[in-house]
Design a protein around this motif. Structure first.
Motif, PDB file in Angstrom:
ATOM      1  N   GLN A  64      50.892 -49.849   3.456  1.00 47.82           N
ATOM      2  CA  GLN A  64      52.230 -49.292   3.692  1.00 47.82           C
ATOM      3  C   GLN A  64      52.651 -49.333   5.159  1.00 47.82           C
ATOM      4  OE1 GLN A  64      52.241 -45.350   2.045  1.00 47.82           O
ATOM      5  NE2 GLN A  64      51.464 -46.072   0.082  1.00 47.82           N
ATOM      6  N   ALA A 124      47.088 -42.462   9.746  1.00 47.59           N
ATOM      7  CA  ALA A 124      47.025 -41.743   8.473  1.00 47.59           C
ATOM      8  C   ALA A 124      47.715 -42.533   7.361  1.00 47.59           C
ATOM      9  CB  ALA A 124      47.685 -40.377   8.619  1.00 47.59           C
ATOM     10  N   VAL A 125      48.483 -43.533   7.744  1.00 44.80           N
ATOM     11  CA  VAL A 125      49.230 -44.310   6.744  1.00 44.80           C
ATOM     12  C   VAL A 125      48.314 -45.397   6.184  1.00 44.80           C
ATOM     13  CG1 VAL A 125      51.287 -45.740   6.388  1.00 44.80           C
ATOM     14  CG2 VAL A 125      51.328 -43.890   8.063  1.00 44.80           C
ATOM     15  N   PRO A 126      48.270 -45.546   4.855  1.00 43.61           N
ATOM     16  CA  PRO A 126      47.444 -46.622   4.292  1.00 43.61           C
ATOM     17  C   PRO A 126      47.901 -47.994   4.823  1.00 43.61           C
ATOM     18  CG  PRO A 126      48.227 -45.142   2.580  1.00 43.61           C
ATOM     19  CD  PRO A 126      48.912 -44.742   3.830  1.00 43.61           C
ATOM     20  N   TYR A 155      61.748 -36.373  10.385  1.00 42.27           N
ATOM     21  CA  TYR A 155      61.452 -36.056  11.783  1.00 42.27           C
ATOM     22  C   TYR A 155      62.599 -35.333  12.493  1.00 42.27           C
ATOM     23  CZ  TYR A 155      56.929 -38.285  11.587  1.00 42.27           C
ATOM     24  OH  TYR A 155      55.621 -38.580  11.276  1.00 42.27           O
ATOM     25  N   PRO A 156      63.849 -35.777  12.303  1.00 39.10           N
ATOM     26  CA  PRO A 156      64.938 -34.986  12.902  1.00 39.10           C
ATOM     27  C   PRO A 156      64.967 -33.557  12.360  1.00 39.10           C
ATOM     28  CG  PRO A 156      65.743 -37.146  12.270  1.00 39.10           C
ATOM     29  CD  PRO A 156      64.358 -37.026  11.717  1.00 39.10           C
ATOM     30  N   GLU A 209      60.421 -48.226   9.282  1.00 39.60           N
ATOM     31  CA  GLU A 209      61.182 -46.982   9.122  1.00 39.60           C
ATOM     32  C   GLU A 209      61.261 -46.218  10.442  1.00 39.60           C
ATOM     33  OE1 GLU A 209      60.207 -43.664   6.221  1.00 39.60           O
ATOM     34  OE2 GLU A 209      60.330 -45.399   4.918  1.00 39.60           O
ATOM     35  N   GLN A 210      60.196 -46.307  11.223  1.00 39.39           N
ATOM     36  CA  GLN A 210      60.178 -45.583  12.498  1.00 39.39           C
ATOM     37  C   GLN A 210      61.190 -46.144  13.480  1.00 39.39           C
ATOM     38  OE1 GLN A 210      58.663 -42.811  12.181  1.00 39.39           O
ATOM     39  NE2 GLN A 210      58.016 -43.750  10.255  1.00 39.39           N
ATOM     40  N   TRP A 239      56.335 -48.624   6.920  1.00 43.15           N
ATOM     41  CA  TRP A 239      56.411 -47.330   7.605  1.00 43.15           C
ATOM     42  C   TRP A 239      56.858 -47.522   9.056  1.00 43.15           C
ATOM     43  CZ3 TRP A 239      53.911 -44.761  11.654  1.00 43.15           C
ATOM     44  CH2 TRP A 239      54.109 -43.379  11.688  1.00 43.15           C
ATOM     45  N   ARG A 259      62.124 -39.513   3.383  1.00 47.80           N
ATOM     46  CA  ARG A 259      61.869 -40.592   4.341  1.00 47.80           C
ATOM     47  C   ARG A 259      61.654 -40.005   5.735  1.00 47.80           C
ATOM     48  NH1 ARG A 259      65.429 -44.030   5.832  1.00 47.80           N
ATOM     49  NH2 ARG A 259      67.145 -42.600   5.449  1.00 47.80           N
ATOM     50  N   SER A 260      60.847 -40.700   6.525  1.00 49.35           N
ATOM     51  CA  SER A 260      60.575 -40.159   7.858  1.00 49.35           C
ATOM     52  C   SER A 260      61.834 -40.157   8.725  1.00 49.35           C
ATOM     53  CB  SER A 260      59.453 -40.929   8.544  1.00 49.35           C
ATOM     54  OG  SER A 260      59.664 -42.296   8.438  1.00 49.35           O
ATOM     55  N   GLY A 261      62.774 -41.038   8.419  1.00 53.70           N
ATOM     56  CA  GLY A 261      64.035 -41.054   9.152  1.00 53.70           C
ATOM     57  C   GLY A 261      64.821 -39.761   8.978  1.00 53.70           C
ATOM     58  N   GLU A 272      64.156 -46.954  12.750  1.00 54.98           N
ATOM     59  CA  GLU A 272      65.385 -46.199  12.468  1.00 54.98           C
ATOM     60  C   GLU A 272      65.328 -44.821  13.146  1.00 54.98           C
ATOM     61  OE1 GLU A 272      65.701 -45.147   8.373  1.00 54.98           O
ATOM     62  OE2 GLU A 272      67.304 -43.719   8.806  1.00 54.98           O
ATOM     63  N   VAL A 273      64.183 -44.151  12.987  1.00 53.04           N
ATOM     64  CA  VAL A 273      64.040 -42.812  13.584  1.00 53.04           C
ATOM     65  C   VAL A 273      64.181 -42.903  15.105  1.00 53.04           C
ATOM     66  CG1 VAL A 273      62.576 -40.759  13.728  1.00 53.04           C
ATOM     67  CG2 VAL A 273      62.369 -42.279  11.779  1.00 53.04           C
ATOM     68  N   ARG A 280      46.324 -35.916  16.097  1.00 54.54           N
ATOM     69  CA  ARG A 280      47.625 -35.844  15.412  1.00 54.54           C
ATOM     70  C   ARG A 280      48.305 -34.519  15.699  1.00 54.54           C
ATOM     71  NH1 ARG A 280      46.223 -36.893   9.369  1.00 54.54           N
ATOM     72  NH2 ARG A 280      48.466 -36.959   9.054  1.00 54.54           N
ATOM     73  N   LEU A 303      53.754 -40.302  16.589  1.00 51.61           N
ATOM     74  CA  LEU A 303      53.942 -41.435  15.681  1.00 51.61           C
ATOM     75  C   LEU A 303      52.760 -42.396  15.745  1.00 51.61           C
ATOM     76  CD1 LEU A 303      57.751 -42.228  16.018  1.00 51.61           C
ATOM     77  CD2 LEU A 303      56.582 -41.046  14.184  1.00 51.61           C
ATOM     78  N   GLU A 339      50.048 -40.812  13.824  1.00 52.41           N
ATOM     79  CA  GLU A 339      50.327 -40.786  12.380  1.00 52.41           C
ATOM     80  C   GLU A 339      50.060 -42.145  11.726  1.00 52.41           C
ATOM     81  OE1 GLU A 339      51.227 -38.386  10.135  1.00 52.41           O
ATOM     82  OE2 GLU A 339      50.779 -37.010  11.757  1.00 52.41           O
ATOM     83  N   TYR A 379      53.232 -37.449   8.288  1.00 55.13           N
ATOM     84  CA  TYR A 379      53.218 -38.440   7.217  1.00 55.13           C
ATOM     85  C   TYR A 379      52.964 -37.785   5.856  1.00 55.13           C
ATOM     86  CZ  TYR A 379      51.704 -42.207   4.194  1.00 55.13           C
ATOM     87  OH  TYR A 379      51.569 -43.049   3.133  1.00 55.13           O
ATOM     88  N   GLU A 380      52.018 -36.860   5.832  1.00 54.64           N
ATOM     89  CA  GLU A 380      51.704 -36.194   4.556  1.00 54.64           C
ATOM     90  C   GLU A 380      52.887 -35.380   4.047  1.00 54.64           C
ATOM     91  OE1 GLU A 380      47.038 -35.940   5.670  1.00 54.64           O
ATOM     92  OE2 GLU A 380      48.052 -34.058   5.162  1.00 54.64           O
TER      93      GLU A 380
END
Lengths: 152, 106
Positions: A57, A52-54, B44-45, A64-65, A61, B39-41, A67-68, B72, A46, A49, B30-31
């Motif tokens: 954003q 790599a995110v603009p 990733y799982p 959002e992580q 982003w 969504r990454s949520g 939550e993950v 990466r 993460l 990554e 991400y790509e």
């Protein structure tokens, strides 16, 4: 229009932009990934990554992580903690059983007077102690005695 | 077999389509989420599950080839992944729930 330009040129606004789009995402993400277990590759993934995110954003982003991390990382951590607790309890119970078994086998244990002085003191410091016919056995988990048979 | 066990959801189909767009290439988290519009949520799982089931294999960029950022993690489809995800997509084509999806792969 002039007001907008002035607002953009304001040093405080500039600092806010640097903070929100520059420093904060990386800092928050590094805090968020702590939710994952130490050896989980997703920690490194993460963080890598993020690059790599603009930039625009990145704040969303990173949010959002969170939550993950809560649903993936924290769940892993909690389940790992439960597993570890259960394993420790099981090991503890097995040790208790083994101690009780050893306490019965008093002939495998040193006599108290045979012990070196420091070990005798340690023996007497222990609250768990089994005695039988001049033989003594204390809780082996604390480094006290000392089964004659296995020499520990 | 796996195609039957795996619950077919829209994000799964979208990720499978994106992976099969370039079946031999390397895919980055991400790509992948951007291309699959997932969504990454959710992503990733799903990737973790694919890895556990042997549909994907992962690796890390060679640090010697990059500078100024950490390496990466990438994902590659395995032969099993190709078969299983291909099977899932074949079934999904006939599924009325996924009619609106743009089918990109042959």
């Amino acid at each position: 229009m002039t007001e907008l330009l002035k607002a953009l040129a304001s040093p405080w606004n500039f600092l806010w932009v640097v903070l929100v789009f520059g420093l904060a995402p990386g800092f928050c993400l590094r805090l968020i990934v702590v939710a994952y277990p130490r050896n989980d590759p997703r920690r490194q993934e993460l963080i890598a990554e993020l690059y790599a995110v603009p930039r625009v954003q990145r704040p969303l982003w990173v949010a959002e992580q969170l939550e993950v991390a809560l649903f993936e990382g924290l769940v892993h951590r909690v389940s790992a903690a439960i597993r570890s607790f259960t394993a420790r309890r099981r090991a503890q119970n097995q040790t208790d059983d083994r101690d009780a078994e050893l306490a019965v086998k008093v002939d495998h244990v040193y006599r108290a007077e045979e012990l070196p002085g420091w070990m005798q003191r340690e023996v007497h410091d222990h609250d768990r102690r089994y005695e039988c016919d001049g033989h003594v056995f204390v809780d082996g988990r604390r480094g006290g005695l000392i089964c004659k048979k296995c020499g520990r | 077999m796996y195609a039957d066990l795996m619950r077919k959801t829209r994000p799964l189909i979208q990720v499978a389509m994106t992976l099969l767009d370039d079946p031999t290439g390397r895919h980055w988290g991400y790509e992948l989420s951007r291309k699959a519009d997932v969504r990454s949520g959710v992503l990733y799982p799903m990737l973790t599950r694919f890895l556990d089931e042997g549909l994907l294999q992962d690796g890390w960029e060679d640090p010697a080839t990059i500078s100024g950022r950490p390496p990466r993690r990438y994902y590659e489809l395995t032969d099993k992944g190709l078969t299983v995800l291909g099977g899932i997509l074949q079934e999904a084509r006939r599924d009325a729930r996924f009619v609106g999806l743009a089918w990109r792969f042959a």
